[in-house]
Enzyme design. Structure first.
Site, PDB file in Angstrom:
ATOM      1  N   ASP A   1       0.851  -1.188   0.000  1.00 45.27           N
ATOM      2  CA  ASP A   1       0.000   0.000   0.000  1.00 45.27           C
ATOM      3  C   ASP A   1       0.888   1.239   0.000  1.00 45.27           C
ATOM      4  O   ASP A   1       1.984   1.229   0.576  1.00 45.27           O
ATOM      5  CB  ASP A   1      -0.912   0.025   1.234  1.00 45.27           C
ATOM      6  CG  ASP A   1      -2.009  -1.016   1.167  1.00 45.27           C
ATOM      7  OD1 ASP A   1      -2.350  -1.449   0.044  1.00 45.27           O
ATOM      8  OD2 ASP A   1      -2.523  -1.399   2.232  1.00 45.27           O
TER       9      ASP A   1
ATOM     10  N   ASP B   1      -7.154  -1.430  -4.639  1.00 44.95           N
ATOM     11  CA  ASP B   1      -8.234  -1.042  -3.726  1.00 44.95           C
ATOM     12  C   ASP B   1      -9.124   0.022  -4.357  1.00 44.95           C
ATOM     13  O   ASP B   1     -10.357  -0.015  -4.209  1.00 44.95           O
ATOM     14  CB  ASP B   1      -7.649  -0.504  -2.423  1.00 44.95           C
ATOM     15  CG  ASP B   1      -6.845  -1.540  -1.670  1.00 44.95           C
ATOM     16  OD1 ASP B   1      -7.125  -2.734  -1.827  1.00 44.95           O
ATOM     17  OD2 ASP B   1      -5.932  -1.138  -0.919  1.00 44.95           O
TER      18      ASP B   1
END
Length: 221
Positions: free
Chosen positions: A130, A146
């Site tokens: 991330d 995402d």
């Protein structure tokens, strides 16, 4: 004979669109993650648009947006199930909108699943890369996969709300369905009464004056 060919052609186009969308999302997600791992310092925020957008490279053992960090293997199984379900379900899609939406969802699920399968610390337990931080919007850190998952779910809801079916047709509202039923009943009414009308068409009207010639067999000529 031409109808099945048309449906088959539309189905192939829809599946191709789904596959294309999924490939683009996976390639974009994995490519950017490779750049992040190679170039960004781990755990240090890099301002992009001040505090509105920052790059913050972290490894997430949980679900999207860093939720449930101690259940990596569970989300690996769930992601695999989502991927398999979309692939199996794809043959029923005729709508290009649905194809693109499910393609984005498939690509997002695959992007994070690849991290869980092949990144450290091990197969099925890998940590997802991330790096996108938007503190003004949410405290969690996320990635491109995402983002596509969230966008696809929003469009998914809109398609359902506007009644777009998988085959590309539009579901009728209650008012439209009532009008359609009324037209169908009106169209069926003449056919229901036609036999009775035909049976009574040749019957004489009892109120009409009787012609004696008919009673005598027309021999008064």
């Amino acid at each position: 004979m031409s109808r099945p060919a048309t449906r088959a052609k539309v189905s192939v186009r829809a599946i191709a669109a789904l596959a294309f969308a999924a490939v683009v999302v996976v390639a974009l997600d994995q490519g950017v993650k490779a750049l992040v791992v190679a170039n960004l310092p781990y755990g240090q925020a890099v301002p992009v648009l001040g505090d509105a957008l920052q790059f913050l490279y972290v490894r997430n053992p949980g679900a999207a947006f860093s939720f449930a960090v101690n259940m990596t293997w569970v989300f690996s199984i769930v992601s695999t199930a989502v991927v398999v379900a979309i692939i199996v379900f794809a043959r029923r899609i005729r709508s290009m909108w649905w194809a693109i939406v499910l393609g984005m969802l498939l690509g997002g699920a695959l992007g994070n699943l690849l991290d869980r399968l092949f990144r450290e610390p091990g197969f099925g337990r890998g940590h997802v890369v991330d790096f996108i931080s938007t503190p003004w919007m949410m405290p969690a850190i996320y990635n491109i996969a995402d983002s596509f998952i969230c966008v696809s779910m929003v469009v998914f809801v809109l398609l359902v709300v506007f009644g777009v079916n998988l085959d590309g047709t539009r579901a009728l509202s209650a008012k439209q369905q009532s009008a359609a039923d009324a037209r169908a009943d009106a169209a069926a009414a003449p056919s229901d009464t036609a036999p009775a009308a035909a049976r009574t068409a040749g019957a004489p009207d009892p109120r009409a004056p009787r012609d004696d010639r008919d009673a005598l067999g027309h021999d008064a000529t």
